[in-house]
Design a protein around this motif. Structure first.
Motif: not given
Length: 878
Positions: A843-864
């Protein structure tokens, strides 16, 4: 004459000689060749009912009844007779002299469970790892770690020899399953023969029993692959497993995303790895703040790698075993990502953004030299380990619209020697002498250009760059002697010993000014911390076993002296402590296969030099850390309860357990966070942390479908405190995960496997005031994989794999991904050669996003990610 008749039904009742029903007996109907035609287990009242659709005429069938503790029944079926009421005669036998004689097959004898590898293997399988994943009760993680009924294995033997130490992943990937006759699970395993039947063990080990004809000659494989875009993948391995010599040597090279460093993962316990329960110092510096994405590394690992994994063993006639294990790795890989991090405070939200392109050059050389004699009368083992490794990484980075370049270099120099000698005396008592010595250092240098955060670091004046250096050279020594009493109602072992640790923590933060001169950071002096910790200890171990109860009580007592000083901060502290850390482990066998176990441990743990240094350290471009507290001391109570259920003859394995822990520390990490940088200080305030978790799993082979099915689930909750910008924030986190799996064979040419995982994570602030803006957060994640293998004709195999991931939460939009791969293989039997075509990421997926949750911290990451690839490979059997 027609050999088949219409479907028939037979039924009956199983009972003992005194009239009691016999439940859960294996009732099989077999043809004249001994193959199972139908199968059923008797119910709780002893009844069974078997339907025989389109079977051979009854005169050609036989009825078999098997049950642990009773004599087997074998009688012919009679035409016209539908009911068979049978009386089973009790028979005293050793644990499970019963075997499942149909395919697939498991034998159980005493504490050893044996899987017949050939009966679980399929024509498309290549390595023993392919077969192991299909065995009920066995579990292999993506990293390669093996579990049996939810418990990590402690050893991986090949014909009784521990050739690979804790790095057995290379073995499961490389050893052809055709070489292995059976896989043995050794429960209650005691690796030292001199201690057999003299102490209790709850370890589980795996042993591969090699076929006799596979021991006669050297074998191996040569693999060569090439593809688009500009891909290569090669491997050469040699294998020999006989009584005197064993070797497994593997040379690899690729740029297709296969992480060769994973072959060097160690899966043993910390005590076994270090030889003394000694924790090596952790690296202080890092180049970024984002972790790896939750994907197989091959999806995002952009690499050029080469490795050598050499494992050689010789058994001498005098009982001495010599072993040489050597690893080498050269690699260059890149990672490109962007991230968003949000910290929710009572009246504010702090946001960080980061975009980074990292190029890494890791390398590894490690050598282990082992001399061992494991006899019934004594045990001798000496292991010498030499390690030199490191990494050089350079990156371009943009953080909160500030562009910079980073370089992080590190080197690890590690030497250790572990000597153990345990002779048995004439009366059976055992003496154990143990000596472990270790030297470790990991100097690191982080440079950043141009200078950033001038307001914090350089009094508001622009500057050209940053150089942060840190290292913690450490010497550690542990010497002990113990004496074990072999007789008595309560088995006893007494030990005395000493431990010594000498360490320095040195760091220097330098700022390069615009005129090229380099100045020390004015906000703090450098660290020149001298650290010592010495301990004199003794402990007693008391083991009691009567009938079904087994209990082990450990009572350790230690006098500890900790001293640390740094003249630059007028720091000179010495602390003495008397430590008592008891533990209890008890197990009750509810029957010959099942048990209920309980564990309790009290820990009085102390921090290390990382918690007392006073000088500021720029641990990454965004964080400065220091401390302003005494040595951290933590008291913890941990309770565990586990139930293990297995029915080997029915291929049913179930485990369930709960764990509760509560700890109290005398320090808490306090962070002051601004829009540009975070400063963390360890402060002298009490801090409580509690957690509770429950988990369970079931694995079953379904005879009617020829399938293995499994289901795992876990739930955890934790409460802890954070001190952010002088505001105390108590948090409560919850997480629930469920993971189903199944693998089946259809129509003798199609195989299908499925693995799924669903996770629900919630974080909320406890007893928040109305003015706070910290909201409850929840993330839902689903990850499902399915694989389909089809063999259109002999020696050709087509496999298609799909993986779907789905993540949702309250605010951002839902993200979903689908990955697809295809694999075609044709076997040229005459030439002992396989031809393969691998198509990855269709499918040639070349980018990827993740979400994380820990206590009062929210994280978003985007990877090649890696794009679409096609690789043709030729594999030749040597």
């Amino acid at each position: 004459m027609d050999a088949y008749a219409q479907s028939a039904t037979i039924l009956g009742l199983l009972k003992t000689t005194d009239g009691r029903p016999v439940a859960h007996a294996s009732v099989t109907v077999r043809n004249m060749h001994g193959r199972i035609v139908a199968f059923r287990a008797s119910d709780s009242a002893g009844h069974f009912r078997i339907i025989l659709p389109s079977t051979p005429v009854p005169d050609s069938l036989r009825l078999h009844v098997n049950h642990l503790g009773y004599a087997n029944v074998d009688l012919p079926l009679t035409a016209g007779r539908a009911r068979y009421d049978l009386t089973l005669v009790e028979k005293a036998i050793d644990l499970s002299e019963v075997a499942v004689k149909s395919r697939p097959r498991i034998d159980s004898r005493g504490d050893t469970l044996s899987y017949d590898v050939g009966s679980f293997a399929r024509v498309e399988d290549r390595s023993i790892g392919d077969v192991l994943r299909r065995m009920p009760g066995m579990e292999v993680s993506e990293s390669g770690q093996i579990k049996y009924n939810g418990q990590n294995i402690s050893h991986f033997y090949i014909d009784g020899d521990d050739l690979l130490n804790d790095q057995y992943r290379i073995g499961t990937k490389t050893i052809p399953h055709a070489m292995v006759q059976k896989l043995e699970v050794l429960q209650n395993h005691q690796p030292l023969k001199v201690l057999k039947n003299k102490t209790f063990s709850d370890q589980v080990a795996v042993n591969l029993v090699i076929k006799d004809d596979a021991k006669l000659k050297l074998t191996g494989q040569a693999k060569l692959g090439a593809g688009l875009p500009r891909q290569y993948d090669g491997e050469l391995n040699t294998i020999l497993f006989n009584k005197k010599y064993k070797l497994l040597n593997v040379l690899k090279g690729n740029n297709v995303g296969d992480d060769l460093a994973a072959d060097f993962n160690a899966f043993g316990s910390a005590d076994r790895l270090s030889g003394a329960g000694h924790s090596l110092p952790q690296a202080l510096l890092s180049s970024g703040t984002a972790g790896n994405p939750p994907l197989p590394k091959q999806r995002y690992h952009l690499n050029n790698s080469a490795s050598l994994n050499a494992n050689n063993l010789i058994n001498l006639k005098n009982g001495l075993q010599l072993k040489f294990n050597s690893n080498g790795l050269l690699d260059y890989n890149t990672l490109a990502y962007s991230s968003l991090s949000e910290r929710y405070l009572g009246s504010d939200t702090i946001r960080y953004t980061e975009r980074q392109d990292i190029g890494r050059h890791p390398f590894l050389t490690e050598t282990n030299l082992t001399a061992m004699a494991n006899a019934d009368t004594y045990y001798f083992n000496n292991v010498l380990t030499l390690t030199y490794s490191g990494e050089a990484g350079a990156s371009t980075l943009v953080s909160n619209d500030i562009a910079m370049r980073q370089h992080l270099g590190s080197r690890i120099r590690n030497f250790s020697n572990t000597l153990t000698y345990a002779p048995a005396r004439k009366n059976g008592d055992v003496v154990n002498l143990h000596w472990y010595v270790n030297h470790y250092n990991q100097p690191q240098t982080l440079t950043i250009n141009p200078g950033i955060n001038a307001e914090v670091l350089n009094d508001g004046e622009p500057f050209a760059g940053i150089r942060q250096f840190a290292e913690t050279p450490t010497w550690f020594n542990r010497l002990s002697a113990s004496y074990r009493l072999a007789t008595g109602l309560i088995k006893q072992r007494y030990r005395v010993g000493i431990t010594n640790e000498w360490q320095q923590l040195r760091s220097a933060l330098r700022l390069t000014q615009l005129d090229g001169t380099e100045h020390p950071y004015s906000g703090s002096d450098d660290n020149h911390l001298h650290w010592q910790r010495h301990q004199v200890f003794t402990d007693g171990v008391y083991e009691y076993k009567r009938r079904r109860l087994e209990a082990v009580l450990t009572l350790p007592l230690a006098v500890q002296r900790t001293a640390y000083r740094d003249a630059a901060f007028a720091l000179n502290e010495t602390e003495h402590r008397l430590l008592i850390n008891p533990s209890l482990r008890a197990k009750v066998m509810t029957n010959v296969e099942d048990y209920l176990s309980f564990t309790y441990h009290f820990g009085n743990d102390f921090g290390n030099s990382n918690g007392v240094y006073r000088g500021a350290v720029l641990v990454n471009y965004r964080s400065i850390q220091a401390n302003d507290a005494q040595l951290q001391e933590r008291d913890s109570h941990t309770f565990g309860l586990r139930y293990n259920y297995q029915r080997a003859i029915r291929m049913l394995f179930i485990h369930a357990g709960i764990t509760y822990s509560r700890s109290t520390a005398n320090t808490i990490a306090s962070s002051v966070i601004t829009d540009d940088i975070a400063r963390t200080v360890l402060l002298p305030f009490a801090n409580d942390v509690s957690s509770f978790s429950a988990s369970g799993g079931i694995s079953k082979f379904i005879f009617a479908l020829g399938a293995t099915a499994s289901l795992k689930a876990s739930w955890s909750t934790s409460r802890f405190n954070q001190l952010l910008n002088s505001e105390a924030l108590p948090f409560h986190n919850r997480s629930f995960t469920v993971s189903p799996g199944a693998e089946a064979r259809l129509f003798n040419r199609v195989s299908i496997n499925y693995n799924g995982s669903g996770t629900w994570t919630t974080s909320r602030l406890v007893e928040r005031e109305a003015s706070t803006q910290v909201a409850n957060r929840q993330i839902r994640q689903f990850d499902q994989s399915i694989g389909l293998t089809y063999s259109p004709f002999n020696r050709m195999f087509l496999r298609v794999d799909g993986r779907h991931q789905y993540t949702s939460q309250q605010q951002p939009s839902t993200v979903a991904y689908f990955f697809a791969d295809a694999h075609l293989r044709y076997r040229l039997a005459k030439w002992r050669t396989d031809l393969e075509l691998n198509l990855t990421n269709l499918a040639n997926v070349t980018s990827y996003e993740t979400y994380s949750l820990s206590a009062n911290q929210f994280g978003y990451n985007h990877y090649q990610l890696r794009g679409r690839m096609a690789v043709v490979k030729v594999t030749f059997q040597l």
